[in-house]
Design a protein around this motif. Structure first.
Motif, PDB file in Angstrom:
ATOM      1  N   LEU A  29       0.810  -1.214   0.000  1.00  0.00           N
ATOM      2  CA  LEU A  29       0.000   0.000   0.000  1.00  0.00           C
ATOM      3  C   LEU A  29       0.848   1.271   0.000  1.00  0.00           C
ATOM      4  O   LEU A  29       0.425   2.303  -0.525  1.00  0.00           O
ATOM      5  N   THR A  30       2.044   1.205   0.587  1.00  0.00           N
ATOM      6  CA  THR A  30       2.862   2.415   0.711  1.00  0.00           C
ATOM      7  C   THR A  30       3.861   2.598  -0.432  1.00  0.00           C
ATOM      8  O   THR A  30       4.332   3.714  -0.658  1.00  0.00           O
ATOM      9  N   ALA A  31       4.192   1.532  -1.150  1.00  0.00           N
ATOM     10  CA  ALA A  31       5.274   1.598  -2.147  1.00  0.00           C
ATOM     11  C   ALA A  31       5.055   2.709  -3.173  1.00  0.00           C
ATOM     12  O   ALA A  31       5.932   3.567  -3.376  1.00  0.00           O
ATOM     13  N   TYR A  32       3.901   2.718  -3.821  1.00  0.00           N
ATOM     14  CA  TYR A  32       3.662   3.706  -4.889  1.00  0.00           C
ATOM     15  C   TYR A  32       3.567   5.137  -4.356  1.00  0.00           C
ATOM     16  O   TYR A  32       4.289   6.025  -4.842  1.00  0.00           O
ATOM     17  N   PRO A  33       2.716   5.433  -3.353  1.00  0.00           N
ATOM     18  CA  PRO A  33       2.610   6.824  -2.899  1.00  0.00           C
ATOM     19  C   PRO A  33       3.904   7.368  -2.299  1.00  0.00           C
ATOM     20  O   PRO A  33       4.229   8.548  -2.492  1.00  0.00           O
ATOM     21  N   ALA A  76       6.039  10.548  -3.407  1.00  0.00           N
ATOM     22  CA  ALA A  76       6.415  11.587  -2.437  1.00  0.00           C
ATOM     23  C   ALA A  76       7.900  11.911  -2.531  1.00  0.00           C
ATOM     24  O   ALA A  76       8.286  13.091  -2.511  1.00  0.00           O
ATOM     25  N   ARG A  77       8.737  10.898  -2.653  1.00  0.00           N
ATOM     26  CA  ARG A  77      10.187  11.127  -2.747  1.00  0.00           C
ATOM     27  C   ARG A  77      10.555  11.811  -4.053  1.00  0.00           C
ATOM     28  O   ARG A  77      11.451  12.660  -4.095  1.00  0.00           O
ATOM     29  N   GLN A 133      12.414  15.480  -4.604  1.00  0.00           N
ATOM     30  CA  GLN A 133      13.579  15.699  -5.473  1.00  0.00           C
ATOM     31  C   GLN A 133      13.311  16.801  -6.488  1.00  0.00           C
ATOM     32  O   GLN A 133      14.137  17.689  -6.703  1.00  0.00           O
ATOM     33  N   TRP A 134      12.135  16.749  -7.101  1.00  0.00           N
ATOM     34  CA  TRP A 134      11.801  17.727  -8.138  1.00  0.00           C
ATOM     35  C   TRP A 134      11.629  19.128  -7.564  1.00  0.00           C
ATOM     36  O   TRP A 134      11.964  20.115  -8.209  1.00  0.00           O
ATOM     37  N   MET A 135      11.105  19.210  -6.331  1.00  0.00           N
ATOM     38  CA  MET A 135      10.874  20.521  -5.733  1.00  0.00           C
ATOM     39  C   MET A 135      12.177  21.225  -5.353  1.00  0.00           C
ATOM     40  O   MET A 135      12.206  22.431  -5.168  1.00  0.00           O
ATOM     41  N   LEU A 169      -1.050   9.219   2.512  1.00  0.00           N
ATOM     42  CA  LEU A 169       0.323   8.732   2.692  1.00  0.00           C
ATOM     43  C   LEU A 169       1.346   9.759   2.223  1.00  0.00           C
ATOM     44  O   LEU A 169       2.360   9.987   2.889  1.00  0.00           O
ATOM     45  N   VAL A 170       1.068  10.390   1.083  1.00  0.00           N
ATOM     46  CA  VAL A 170       1.971  11.431   0.571  1.00  0.00           C
ATOM     47  C   VAL A 170       2.018  12.605   1.550  1.00  0.00           C
ATOM     48  O   VAL A 170       3.098  13.115   1.883  1.00  0.00           O
TER      49      VAL A 170
END
Length: 196
Positions: free
Chosen positions: A42-46, A50-51, A55-57, A104-105
């Motif tokens: 459940l957490t892998a994708y969100p 988020a990571r 990085q992009w921000m 989660l995000v």
């Protein structure tokens, strides 16, 4: 334009709209538990998303490209949610899952602080209704193909619901994208001014 928007809103079933809110917030409320339990599937994708966002921000985006990125990600996400209407009962699962992913995000980004209060921001005032509308449209068509006859909305073909998606969801996401881009730009400028 406003008359067309509010006329399209009249095609939504209020009970299903409220139910979409309940499912979304149920997913959102479950997110801290799922995060702390570290339920991988459940957490892998969100958390990957988020990571990536973190990085992009860190990079300085051209405001137009930043807006385009934010608008595209949100539009694609809600289009997937809306398209789930073609599979029986899937929109109901997707709405709960969307709330969980957003939670989660948010929980990861905020490190758990001000988790529920964070929903009271200018961007969410447009993004959340867009998500609820996309889910409601998906619910309505899904119940139609399941021959559920206890509905009080006008029966439409799939392209009719897609037309409503374009009329209702896309303008809200455009406004959310403009506001979010502006906030990020102002925050980065203030941060740059504070640097020695």
């Amino acid at each position: 334009m406003f008359r067309l928007f509010f006329s399209a809103l009249g095609q939504l079933n209020l009970q299903l709209f409220l139910f979409s809110m309940v499912l979304f917030f149920a997913g959102y409320a479950l997110a801290p538990l799922v995060y702390h339990k570290n339920i991988r599937f459940l957490t892998a994708y969100p958390l990957w998303i988020a990571r990536k966002i973190e990085q992009w921000m860190e990079k300085r985006w051209n405001p137009f490209l930043l807006f385009l990125f934010l608008f595209s990600v949100n539009s694609f996400s809600l289009l997937i949610n809306f398209s789930s209407t073609l599979v029986p009962f899937l929109p109901f699962i997707f709405t709960l899952w969307t709330g969980l992913n957003v939670g989660l995000v948010s929980f990861h980004a905020l490190k758990g602080e001000y988790y529920f209060v964070s929903l009271l921001n200018p961007v969410a005032l447009f993004e959340l209704p867009a998500a609820f509308i996309a889910s409601t449209l998906a619910f309505q068509y899904n119940l139609q193909i399941l021959n559920f006859h206890r509905f009080d909305w006008k029966v439409l073909p799939f392209d009719g619901y897609f037309h409503l998606f374009l009329l209702l969801v896309i303008p809200l996401l455009l406004l959310a994208g403009i506001i979010e881009t502006t906030i990020i730009e102002l925050t980065q400028r203030m941060s740059d001014k504070g640097k020695p």
